[in-house]
Write an enzyme that holds these catalytic residues in place. Structure first.
Site, PDB file in Angstrom:
ATOM      1  N   SER A 139       0.853  -1.204   0.000  1.00  5.91           N
ATOM      2  CA  SER A 139       0.000   0.000   0.000  1.00  5.91           C
ATOM      3  C   SER A 139       0.876   1.236   0.000  1.00  5.91           C
ATOM      4  O   SER A 139       1.978   1.227   0.573  1.00  5.91           O
ATOM      5  CB  SER A 139      -0.882   0.011   1.250  1.00  5.91           C
ATOM      6  N   TYR A 152      -2.246  -0.796   9.941  1.00  5.40           N
ATOM      7  CA  TYR A 152      -2.238  -1.176   8.525  1.00  5.40           C
ATOM      8  C   TYR A 152      -0.930  -0.747   7.858  1.00  5.40           C
ATOM      9  O   TYR A 152      -0.277  -1.532   7.161  1.00  5.40           O
ATOM     10  CB  TYR A 152      -3.438  -0.501   7.850  1.00  5.40           C
TER      11      TYR A 152
HETATM   12  P1  NAD Z   1     -10.820  -6.908  -0.210  1.00  4.46           P
HETATM   13  O1  NAD Z   1     -11.250  -6.791   1.206  1.00  4.46           O
HETATM   14  O2  NAD Z   1     -11.815  -6.791  -1.300  1.00  4.46           O
HETATM   15  O3  NAD Z   1      -9.986  -8.259  -0.439  1.00  4.46           O
HETATM   16  C1  NAD Z   1      -9.097  -8.787   0.508  1.00  4.46           C
HETATM   17  C2  NAD Z   1      -9.274 -10.303   0.510  1.00  4.46           C
HETATM   18  O4  NAD Z   1      -8.316 -10.875   1.406  1.00  4.46           O
HETATM   19  C3  NAD Z   1     -10.669 -10.715   0.994  1.00  4.46           C
HETATM   20  O5  NAD Z   1     -11.326 -11.512   0.027  1.00  4.46           O
HETATM   21  C4  NAD Z   1     -10.383 -11.490   2.269  1.00  4.46           C
HETATM   22  O6  NAD Z   1     -11.260 -12.567   2.513  1.00  4.46           O
HETATM   23  C5  NAD Z   1      -8.949 -11.975   2.022  1.00  4.46           C
HETATM   24  N1  NAD Z   1      -8.313 -12.333   3.289  1.00  4.46           N
HETATM   25  C6  NAD Z   1      -8.351 -11.626   4.458  1.00  4.46           C
HETATM   26  N2  NAD Z   1      -7.745 -12.315   5.429  1.00  4.46           N
HETATM   27  C7  NAD Z   1      -7.309 -13.483   4.880  1.00  4.46           C
HETATM   28  C8  NAD Z   1      -6.631 -14.613   5.402  1.00  4.46           C
HETATM   29  N3  NAD Z   1      -6.282 -14.684   6.696  1.00  4.46           N
HETATM   30  N4  NAD Z   1      -6.342 -15.623   4.552  1.00  4.46           N
HETATM   31  C9  NAD Z   1      -6.717 -15.579   3.247  1.00  4.46           C
HETATM   32  N5  NAD Z   1      -7.376 -14.535   2.702  1.00  4.46           N
HETATM   33  C10 NAD Z   1      -7.676 -13.504   3.519  1.00  4.46           C
HETATM   34  O7  NAD Z   1      -9.704  -5.780  -0.364  1.00  4.46           O
HETATM   35  P2  NAD Z   1      -8.886  -5.295  -1.638  1.00  4.46           P
HETATM   36  O8  NAD Z   1      -9.047  -3.844  -1.679  1.00  4.46           O
HETATM   37  O9  NAD Z   1      -9.145  -6.127  -2.819  1.00  4.46           O
HETATM   38  O10 NAD Z   1      -7.404  -5.571  -1.090  1.00  4.46           O
HETATM   39  C11 NAD Z   1      -6.449  -6.405  -1.748  1.00  4.46           C
HETATM   40  C12 NAD Z   1      -5.065  -5.997  -1.267  1.00  4.46           C
HETATM   41  O11 NAD Z   1      -4.816  -4.648  -1.690  1.00  4.46           O
HETATM   42  C13 NAD Z   1      -4.962  -5.970   0.260  1.00  4.46           C
HETATM   43  O12 NAD Z   1      -3.701  -6.473   0.654  1.00  4.46           O
HETATM   44  C14 NAD Z   1      -5.093  -4.510   0.596  1.00  4.46           C
HETATM   45  O13 NAD Z   1      -4.460  -4.190   1.812  1.00  4.46           O
HETATM   46  C15 NAD Z   1      -4.403  -3.874  -0.593  1.00  4.46           C
HETATM   47  N6  NAD Z   1      -4.765  -2.479  -0.820  1.00  4.46           N
HETATM   48  C16 NAD Z   1      -6.054  -2.104  -1.030  1.00  4.46           C
HETATM   49  C17 NAD Z   1      -6.343  -0.758  -1.231  1.00  4.46           C
HETATM   50  C18 NAD Z   1      -7.754  -0.257  -1.467  1.00  4.46           C
HETATM   51  O14 NAD Z   1      -7.975   0.966  -1.443  1.00  4.46           O
HETATM   52  N7  NAD Z   1      -8.715  -1.113  -1.718  1.00  4.46           N
HETATM   53  C19 NAD Z   1      -5.321   0.187  -1.209  1.00  4.46           C
HETATM   54  C20 NAD Z   1      -4.011  -0.234  -0.999  1.00  4.46           C
HETATM   55  C21 NAD Z   1      -3.747  -1.572  -0.810  1.00  4.46           C
END
Ligand code: NAD
Length: 255
Positions: A139, A152
């Site tokens: 991130s 985070y």
């Molecule tokens: P999301 O919540 O849609 O997806 C995250 C997925 O991770 C979920 O399906 C969840 O079930 C899975 N997960 C959580 N804990 C888990 C575990 N213990 N074992 C296996 N799976 C697990 O969120 P997203 O936005 O698609 O995020 C994807 C990645 O991108 C994450 O690492 C998030 O931190 C990062 N990210 C997201 C954003 C944003 O704005 N959406 C920004 C920067 C980084």
């Protein structure tokens, strides 16, 4: 990507599903991994309906035993993992001074330790083959302070540093390890931070308490914006790139 196997964690989520879809559309076989068996089975089934070669696997990345068993099962059913994408993640907001032990530990367990577990399991199988690429979705919060994101941001900084150090140690084997650092991306995680209506507005406009500068390009990322960057870093087009952190945030952290 043709004929290769990609393991994608968090594949039932917004970014992970977009990555799974794009890699499969480019000819990869995809092992799509997420926590809940029914959710990941549903995601994989929906992608197969689109004609894509995606198989769902349920595993909790916080458990090293579960991850070792997962990678064994994936490889015995589908073949050697060539690409790994660490996209599983959780976000728990809270002022640093008020974070509970549970929120801190749960965040680090998935976002940092989970990346360690899955990368270690996969890279040790890649090394004898002398080929492979790993991308960790961290991130932009890892490098830019944001209120209520201490746990985070710390977890993402740990995942970023881990992935770069791993990249250095395995570079001589031909395996590349890179980081994609998204900013606000339109997924369930972002929508869970605010009401759906205010999430994009707050990200774009900037908000002194949380987003600081806003997004100069004027829109939040789509999951596909992030997926294309992940796919680039996995591909041979990025064949001389390793230990790199590529930010995909519309300029939010001003480079
Ligand atoms: P999301 O919540 O849609 O997806 C995250 C997925 O991770 C979920 O399906 C969840 O079930 C899975 N997960 C959580 N804990 C888990 C575990 N213990 N074992 C296996 N799976 C697990 O969120 P997203 O936005 O698609 O995020 C994807 C990645 O991108 C994450 O690492 C998030 O931190 C990062 N990210 C997201 C954003 C944003 O704005 N959406 C920004 C920067 C980084």
């Amino acid at each position: 990507m043709k004929g290769t196997l990609a393991l994608v964690t968090g594949a039932a989520g917004g970014i992970g599903e977009a990555v799974a879809r794009l890699l499969a559309a480019r000819g990869a076989k995809v092992a799509a991994v997420d926590l809940d068996p029914r959710r990941i089975a549903g995601t994989a089934a929906a992608l197969r309906v689109e004609g894509l070669d995606v198989t769902g696997f349920a595993a909790d990345v916080t458990s090293s035993a579960a991850v070792e068993a997962l990678v064994d099962e994936v490889e015995s059913r589908l073949g050697p993992v060539r690409h790994l994408v660490n996209a599983a993640g959780v976000l728990r907001l809270g002022q640093a001074r008020a974070l509970s032990d549970q929120d801190w530990n749960a965040t680090l367990a998935v976002n940092a330790t989970g990346v360690f577990h899955v990368s270690r399991a996969v890279v040790n199988r890649m090394i004898p083959r002398g080929t492979g690429a790993i991308v960790t979705v961290a991130s932009n919060a890892a490098g830019t302070a944001r209120a209520e994101m201490a746990a985070y941001a710390a977890s993402k900084a740990a995942a970023t540093a881990f992935t770069k150090c791993l990249g250095l140690e395995v570079a001589h084997t031909g395996i590349r390890c890179n980081v994609v650092a998204p900013g606000s991306t339109d997924t369930p995680m972002l929508r869970g931070m605010h009401t759906a209506d205010t999430a994009a507005k707050a990200s774009i406009a900037g908000n002194a308490e949380q987003f600081r500068v806003g997004i100069p390009l004027g829109k939040v990322a789509s999951p596909e914006d992030v997926a294309r960057t992940v796919a680039f870093l996995l591909s041979d087009d990025a064949g001389h790139i390793t230990m790199h952190e590529l930010t995909v945030d519309g300029g939010a952290t001003l480079g």
